[in-house]
Write an enzyme that holds these catalytic residues in place. Structure first.
Site, PDB file in Angstrom:
ATOM      1  CB  ALA A   1      -9.946 -10.007 -16.833  1.00 56.28           C
ATOM      2  CE  LYS A   2     -12.901 -10.730 -24.226  1.00 59.12           C
ATOM      3  NZ  LYS A   2     -13.226 -10.637 -25.687  1.00 59.12           N
ATOM      4  N   GLY A   3     -15.469 -11.139 -18.736  1.00 58.27           N
ATOM      5  CA  GLY A   3     -16.262 -12.068 -17.923  1.00 58.27           C
ATOM      6  C   GLY A   3     -16.510 -13.389 -18.630  1.00 58.27           C
TER       7      GLY A   3
ATOM      8  N   GLY B   1     -18.832 -15.876 -16.751  1.00 61.95           N
ATOM      9  CA  GLY B   1     -19.926 -16.566 -16.042  1.00 61.95           C
ATOM     10  C   GLY B   1     -21.009 -17.109 -16.942  1.00 61.95           C
ATOM     11  CD  GLU B   2     -25.178 -13.839 -17.703  1.00 60.61           C
ATOM     12  OE1 GLU B   2     -26.370 -13.871 -17.979  1.00 60.61           O
ATOM     13  OE2 GLU B   2     -24.542 -12.787 -17.518  1.00 60.61           O
TER      14      GLU B   2
ATOM     15  CB  SER C   1     -26.603 -10.890 -12.729  1.00 65.31           C
ATOM     16  OG  SER C   1     -26.882  -9.508 -12.746  1.00 65.31           O
TER      17      SER C   1
ATOM     18  NE  ARG D   1     -22.584  -5.050 -13.188  1.00 63.50           N
ATOM     19  CZ  ARG D   1     -22.091  -4.736 -11.998  1.00 63.50           C
ATOM     20  NH1 ARG D   1     -22.031  -5.646 -11.040  1.00 63.50           N
ATOM     21  NH2 ARG D   1     -21.655  -3.530 -11.745  1.00 63.50           N
ATOM     22  CD  GLN D   2     -20.082  -7.971  -9.032  1.00 63.09           C
ATOM     23  OE1 GLN D   2     -19.242  -7.087  -9.172  1.00 63.09           O
ATOM     24  NE2 GLN D   2     -21.177  -7.797  -8.313  1.00 63.09           N
ATOM     25  CB  THR D   3     -14.153 -10.602 -13.478  1.00 60.24           C
ATOM     26  OG1 THR D   3     -14.326 -11.786 -12.704  1.00 60.24           O
ATOM     27  CG2 THR D   3     -12.690 -10.457 -13.865  1.00 60.24           C
TER      28      THR D   3
END
Lengths: 423, 337
Positions: free
Chosen positions: B284-286, B288-289, B86, B89-91
């Site tokens: 890289a940045k995230g 997802g959201e 959530s 943040r995972q990458t």
């Protein structure tokens, strides 16, 4: 340097199993001798539980056991940030929304368990139902939790808001509202649990967005050492924030301990929507000022987030929204307040964007309205206010690297064939 | 009458938990029997593709094919904390931890190989899971053969790493802080819609997206996130609402709670802005959201552009559009406030 695998469209490593039907989702897991659970839920959104009668339900052939709060006095509340959510509502205690659990029915089949749930009789003493956060904030509103209906208040203050509005030639003030949304992952809440008497281990197969945090919450609620709770991640069928909270976990553990047999619990879609977290509805009151040349001078936001009956991620969601209130634009003078408010609605928690999705509807509407008022192309208006390296966010964080926002405006306008003459 | 309009929205998203929360991820990499490299992480793949991202990062660093990477299924007793899937943040978090663990393993491969080959590090070459002296590439050792030799020495070929960036707790009175979030992702969308002024129905035609994600570890996956997020945003903008009256949900099912279907899916054009200047793995940045956030306001702005009325309460249903148009006709043509 050229990378061989990074930056390349490598096939998703889990795609083949999913496409071939080999992937094991929680509801695909079976054990011999497995029992099925159904949960008796609240019969009123805000009421004291006066009596619960399981005598008829427990006599139904195929029902193995029914657990009520009386059977588990040692079990504690759970919750992601604040432990305010009961595992089972007991006699004399309050149900605060329609998803609250009153009893765990354990039976040989799902059908028998469902039938038994309907045979449980409940008597309640009804209280005023608070469905509107504005009502919840009133002084005479009954308290949903003992410490008050406003769960959290957060503030934001940067620069001098009065000065900012004094410098503005145009001021736009509006109220925006968003609603409860469900994350609607394909896979509803589901899991399987086993209790090993010899080792004292509980094993749970439940999809979870954060294994080790869920493990800790289950352990503290049951009073078990953390290492005795083992959670194994099945393949996850979508989450979007909905699989951050406890759902089936503790009920499965209690049923496994009580029966010493493998147990399974799968929500219906209806149950998932009523009992499990939602996107917070926000009321956003916002006032924005800009000069006639089209530069932002002041931004003021008041946010009221309806977090429903329990805190979940609410205390983090609502103010994160406020912390993003200006969008990616330079504004020297910012002021904000965010209230996270309990109601008797389904509790709200995490959902993709975590409060900032609601806020973007407000700030990007404001930007559009201002652009039209000022007679400036909306893309150009955004571009001339957007962050650079060295810009300061509403939190006063100076951005030192990786600020490609202007490039996104230019590129999006370019591929869309935007005719506005971006400078 | 059908009227077309176009709207723009630009958003930011501060990712990671931030705000001084002890947000971190732990991962390890080890040579395991059977020709695989085992990565241990508890990062949950909710469909977003983190297991693929980790595989690519480990394969890249360790110079093996992605097929040689095996990721242990999430298990509290076989993995350490990787934080939640959530906060986009995972990458960034687990990606960095896996990169660092892979680099640790690679360093150990060099270390032990230099003992085996009686060479110094610069004389060694690595290709597809083999290590050799550059002056004699035919005399090579696979990672797995090397692991056997290391085992005979009473050691093992593995490395653990974590990523634990510092953030600051904002001042409770003002919300001010030096580093509240680890970084921000930025997205701009231009969305074209068609509004039927007789029925109030909005059709989303074209979505143009430019996303500043630092670096796409897997571009197709990033596009997938953007398309999925956009469709979710279309739902929020135009149709989704769990109606709760007096605490009771009136539409707890998918026949009365509408979500977009493939028929509601627009045409997409996506461009990735890759400056590779973030602290994430390979820059890289995230995403997802941020993938869903710009959509709702871009649609609201496009509807205004099409029909000259603005809706302030989501979702922007046909009923609200018709009502607003009716009021607008009464009032004359001004911006709706």
């Amino acid at each position: 340097m050229t990378e061989r695998y990074v930056g390349r469209n490598v096939y998703k490593v889990d795609a083949q199993d999913k496409v071939m039907g080999k992937a094991k989702y929680p509801d695909d897991i079976y054990f011999d001798n497995m029992l099925y659970l159904k949960i008796k839920r609240a019969t009123h959104p805000h009421a004291h539980l006066r009596r619960i009668d399981i005598s008829k339900a427990v006599k139904l052939p195929g029902v193995v056991k029914i657990i009520t709060a009386d059977d588990i006095p040692q079990v504690k509340n759970f919750g992601l940030i604040i432990k305010d959510q009961p595992v089972l509502v007991g006699i004399g205690q309050k149900m605060r929304y329609m998803g609250d659990a009153l009893a765990i029915v354990i039976a040989e089949t799902k059908e028998i368990a469902s039938k038994a749930v309907r045979l449980i009789e409940v008597e309640v003493e009804e209280l005023e139902v608070i469905s509107d956060p504005l009502r919840a904030m009133e002084k005479d509103a009954p308290l949903i939790h003992k410490d008050g209906n406003i769960l959290a208040t957060h503030y934001l203050e940067k620069g001098d808001i009065k000065k900012g509005f004094a410098e503005a030639n145009v001021i736009v003030e509006n109220e925006y509202r968003t609603t409860f949304l469900d994350q609607v992952p394909l896979q509803v809440e589901a899991g399987v649990g086993i209790y090993d008497e010899e080792s004292g281990f509980i094993k749970l197969w439940v999809a979870s967005q954060w294994l080790h945090d869920t493990q800790a919450d289950v352990a503290q609620s049951l009073g078990f050492p953390k290492e005795k709770i083992r959670i194994i991640q099945p393949v996850i069928g979508g989450a979007f924030g909905k699989k951050e909270d406890i759902s089936v976990h503790i009920h499965l553990a209690l049923a496994a301990i009580a029966t010493k047999r493998p147990v399974k619990l799968t929500y219906t879609r209806e149950e998932s929507m009523i009992a499990q977290s939602k996107r917070h509805p926000f009321i956003i009151r916002v006032k924005t000022g800009a000069t006639k040349e089209g530069y932002l001078t002041a931004w003021q936001a008041e946010v009221i987030g309806d977090t429903g009956a329990y805190a979940s991620s609410g205390p983090a969601v609502v103010h994160k929204g406020m912390y993003h209130c200006t969008g990616p634009y330079n504004v020297d003078n910012v002021k904000g307040v965010a209230y996270t408010v309990y109601t008797n609605n389904t509790y709200a928690g995490a959902m993709r964007g975590f409060g900032t999705t609601q806020m973007a509807f407000a700030y990007e509407s404001q930007m559009d309205i201002l652009a039209h008022k000022l007679g400036i192309d909306p893309a150009q208006f955004r571009l001339q206010n957007a962050y650079n390296i060295g810009s300061s966010t509403p939190n006063g964080q100076i951005l030192t690297h990786s600020v490609g926002v202007k490039e996104t405006i230019k590129k999006a306008a370019e591929i869309a064939g935007w005719k506005g003459g971006l400078r | 009458m059908k009227k077309q309009g176009r709207g723009i929205a630009t958003i930011m998203f501060g990712f990671g938990y931030g705000e001084g929360f002890p947000d971190h991820a732990i991962a390890s990499a080890e040579i395991e029997e059977g020709g695989k490299i085992l990565i241990r992480t508890a990062a949950a793949d909710v469909g977003q593709g983190v297991l693929t991202i980790i595989t690519q990062i480990a394969a890249e660093v360790l110079k093996v094919k992605p097929e040689a990477i095996r990721i242990i299924p999430g298990d509290t007793h076989l993995t350490k904390n990787s934080g939640s899937s959530s906060a986009t943040r995972q990458t960034f978090f687990t990606g960095n931890a896996v990169k660092e663990a892979s680099e640790g393993l690679l360093s150990n491969i060099y270390h032990y190989a230099s003992i085996e080959f009686r060479s110094n590090h610069v004389e060694l070459g690595i290709k597809d899971g083999y290590i050799f002296r550059n002056d004699n590439p035919k005399n090579k050792l696979s990672y797995w053969e090397l692991a056997e030799r290391v085992k005979e020495r009473g050691d093992s070929l593995k490395a653990e790493a974590s990523f634990f960036p510092r953030t600051d707790i904002p001042d409770p009175k003002t919300g001010q802080g030096k580093k509240v979030y680890v970084a921000y992702t930025f997205v701009t969308q231009v969305i074209e819609v068609e509004v039927d002024t007789d029925t109030g129905i909005v059709e989303v035609l074209n979505v143009y997206t430019a996303a500043d994600i630092g670096k796409a570890i897997n571009p197709k996956n990033v596009e997938g996130q953007i398309e999925g997020g956009t469709v979710q945003g279309i739902g929020m903008a135009l149709m989704e609402e769990q109606v709760i009256k007096e605490g009771i949900t009136l539409n707890p099912d998918l026949t009365s709670y509408l979500i977009p279907t493939s028929m509601d899916t627009p045409h997409f054009a996506t461009l990735l802005v890759e400056n590779e200047d973030s602290e994430g793995p390979f820059g890289a940045k995230g995403i997802g959201e941020p993938a869903t956030i710009a959509t709702t306001p871009a649609i609201a702005n496009a509807i205004y552009d099409a029909i000259g009325v603005r809706i302030y309460h989501l979702p922007i249903t046909p009923e609200k559009i018709l009502k607003a148009l009716k009021e607008e006709n009464k009032r004359g043509n001004k911006e709706g406030f």
